[in-house]
Design a protein around this motif. Structure first.
Motif, short mmCIF file in Angstrom:
data_model
loop_
_atom_site.label_atom_id
_atom_site.label_comp_id
_atom_site.label_asym_id
_atom_site.label_seq_id
_atom_site.Cartn_x
_atom_site.Cartn_y
_atom_site.Cartn_z
N LYS A 12 0.83 -1.22 0.00
CA LYS A 12 0.00 0.00 0.00
C LYS A 12 0.86 1.26 0.00
O LYS A 12 0.33 2.37 0.06
CB LYS A 12 -0.92 -0.01 1.23
N GLY A 13 2.18 1.09 -0.04
CA GLY A 13 3.06 2.26 -0.06
C GLY A 13 3.37 2.82 1.32
O GLY A 13 3.75 3.98 1.43
N MET A 14 3.18 2.02 2.37
CA MET A 14 3.43 2.44 3.76
C MET A 14 2.68 3.73 4.06
O MET A 14 3.28 4.80 4.22
CB MET A 14 4.94 2.63 4.00
N PRO A 15 1.36 3.68 4.14
CA PRO A 15 0.54 4.89 4.26
C PRO A 15 0.67 5.65 5.58
O PRO A 15 0.40 6.85 5.62
CB PRO A 15 -0.89 4.37 4.09
N SER A 16 1.05 4.99 6.67
CA SER A 16 1.18 5.70 7.95
C SER A 16 2.45 6.55 7.97
O SER A 16 3.39 6.32 7.21
CB SER A 16 1.22 4.69 9.11
N SER A 17 2.47 7.52 8.86
CA SER A 17 3.63 8.41 8.96
C SER A 17 4.77 7.79 9.77
O SER A 17 5.95 8.08 9.54
CB SER A 17 3.23 9.75 9.60
N VAL A 18 4.41 6.93 10.73
CA VAL A 18 5.42 6.36 11.62
C VAL A 18 5.15 4.86 11.82
O VAL A 18 4.02 4.45 12.12
CB VAL A 18 5.41 7.04 13.01
N TYR A 19 6.20 4.05 11.65
CA TYR A 19 6.12 2.61 11.89
C TYR A 19 7.19 2.18 12.87
O TYR A 19 8.32 2.72 12.86
CB TYR A 19 6.32 1.82 10.59
N LYS A 116 11.82 -8.21 22.17
CA LYS A 116 10.41 -8.43 22.50
C LYS A 116 9.62 -7.13 22.34
O LYS A 116 10.22 -6.07 22.15
CB LYS A 116 10.30 -8.97 23.93
N PRO A 117 8.29 -7.19 22.43
CA PRO A 117 7.48 -5.98 22.24
C PRO A 117 8.00 -4.80 23.05
O PRO A 117 8.15 -4.89 24.26
CB PRO A 117 6.09 -6.42 22.73
N PRO A 118 8.34 -3.71 22.37
CA PRO A 118 8.96 -2.56 23.05
C PRO A 118 7.97 -1.69 23.80
O PRO A 118 6.79 -1.63 23.47
CB PRO A 118 9.58 -1.78 21.89
N LYS A 119 8.47 -1.00 24.81
CA LYS A 119 7.68 0.00 25.54
C LYS A 119 8.47 1.31 25.54
O LYS A 119 8.86 1.82 26.58
CB LYS A 119 7.40 -0.47 26.97
N LEU A 120 8.70 1.79 24.33
CA LEU A 120 9.53 2.99 24.18
C LEU A 120 8.75 4.27 24.43
O LEU A 120 9.22 5.17 25.12
CB LEU A 120 10.13 3.04 22.77
N PHE A 121 7.59 4.34 23.85
CA PHE A 121 6.84 5.59 23.88
C PHE A 121 5.45 5.37 24.47
O PHE A 121 4.84 4.33 24.27
CB PHE A 121 6.73 6.17 22.46
N GLU A 122 4.97 6.35 25.19
CA GLU A 122 3.67 6.23 25.84
C GLU A 122 2.80 7.43 25.52
O GLU A 122 3.27 8.43 24.97
CB GLU A 122 3.86 6.10 27.36
N LYS A 130 2.44 3.11 14.23
CA LYS A 130 1.89 1.81 13.85
C LYS A 130 2.93 0.76 14.24
O LYS A 130 3.99 0.65 13.62
CB LYS A 130 1.60 1.74 12.36
N VAL A 131 2.64 0.00 15.29
CA VAL A 131 3.57 -0.99 15.81
C VAL A 131 3.22 -2.36 15.26
O VAL A 131 2.08 -2.82 15.37
CB VAL A 131 3.53 -1.03 17.36
N ILE A 132 4.21 -3.02 14.64
CA ILE A 132 3.97 -4.32 14.02
C ILE A 132 5.05 -5.31 14.46
O ILE A 132 6.24 -5.08 14.23
CB ILE A 132 3.97 -4.22 12.47
#
Length: 294
Positions: A12-19, A116-122, A130-132
């Motif tokens: 889809k062309g990476m539609p989100s601004s942040v991944y 493992k699943p990060p907890k960088l930002f809250e 968009k976290v994948i």
């Protein structure tokens, strides 16, 4: 989640601004990076890559944020990638968090996180990411291999793929290296015989001798041959060669099916133990095979 979600976003062309892509499998993150570069790096003026694990990429986070806020040159979007974002300091994380609360619409910002699943930002900043999580389920490995092989201009038969996975295991990096190897064959279709020829070379002949000694219950000869083989052969290759020899033997007879079932069970257990880096796996396997052989 699986790598399929990444493919969907890429198509889809990476539609989100942040991944933020995370995985415990470093090769998958490398694979993602290569595919993004292939898709977006044509315009070098609008493509920036930073690696927080590299001393050569010791750029201040303010510098990266400035790039993200800079309008692209003759393009719709600027692409900025940070590898090993798990290495970011708390101080820099706070600065980046400020940007993430209101990310630029004209930039595609991609973070690659190993672990493992990060907890960088809250809070608000996390809502704009968009976290994948990226992994490959065992059932999807043949599909992934076919995709990689297709890009190299080759195709594996289903039987060849099964044989290759049985030999290499599920290590994606090793599997990719094998694809690279087979792409030099100048063949459109790779079959089982091609894999046997390249992977095992002369190992099958020695494995035949080893199985012969096992059938004769000649322990001294078994360990003499094994000692010779182990100096120049990876355990995984030797195990695959043994599996091949026993498969060939079992296909020629309808007798002792239960016996062969036990042999294949022992081979499977040894395969699992090797992948878990256990010690003396082959020695234990050979002793079990000696005890089991009638």
């Amino acid at each position: 989640m699986s790598i399929k979600q990444f493919y969907q976003e890429l198509s889809k062309g990476m539609p989100s601004s942040v991944y933020l892509f995370y995985s415990s499998e470093d090769f998958l993150l490398y694979d993602i990076l290569m595919q993004i570069k292939e898709s977006f790096s044509e315009n070098a003026f609008n493509f920036d890559l930073f690696d927080l694990n590299s001393p050569d990429d010791n750029k201040p986070i303010e510098h990266i944020i400035d790039i993200l806020n800079t309008l692209p040159f003759l393009s719709d979007r600027r692409v900025v990638i940070i590898q090993n974002i798990q290495k970011i300091s708390k101080r820099d994380s706070k600065k980046l968090e400020h940007y993430l609360k209101n990310p630029s619409k004209s930039s595609l910002f991609i973070m690659l996180y190993e672990g493992k699943p990060p907890k960088l930002f809250e809070g608000l900043s996390a809502k704009n990411i968009k976290v994948i999580g990226v992994n490959i389920y065992e059932k999807d490995i043949p599909m992934w291999l076919n995709e990689k092989a297709k890009k190299k201009g080759i195709k594996f038969t289903d039987e060849a793929l099964e044989y290759l996975i049985n030999y290499v295991g599920n290590d994606l990096g090793m599997l990719y290296m094998e694809i690279e190897k087979f792409s030099s064959l100048n063949k459109d279709i790779v079959n089982v015989d091609d894999i046997r020829e390249i992977v095992y070379s002369g190992i099958n002949y020695s494995a035949f001798d080893l199985v012969n000694a096992l059938q004769k219950k000649d322990a001294k000869e078994v360990f003499r041959i094994y000692e010779k083989l182990s100096k120049n052969t990876e355990l995984q290759i030797l195990l695959g060669a043994l599996n091949y020899q026993y498969t060939a033997m079992s296909s020629k007879t309808n007798e002792n099916k239960r016996g062969y079932k036990k042999i294949f069970q022992l081979l499977h257990e040894a395969d699992v133990a090797i992948k878990r880096s256990h010690n003396f796996v082959m020695e234990e396997l050979l002793l079990n095979l000696l005890a089991h052989t009638k």
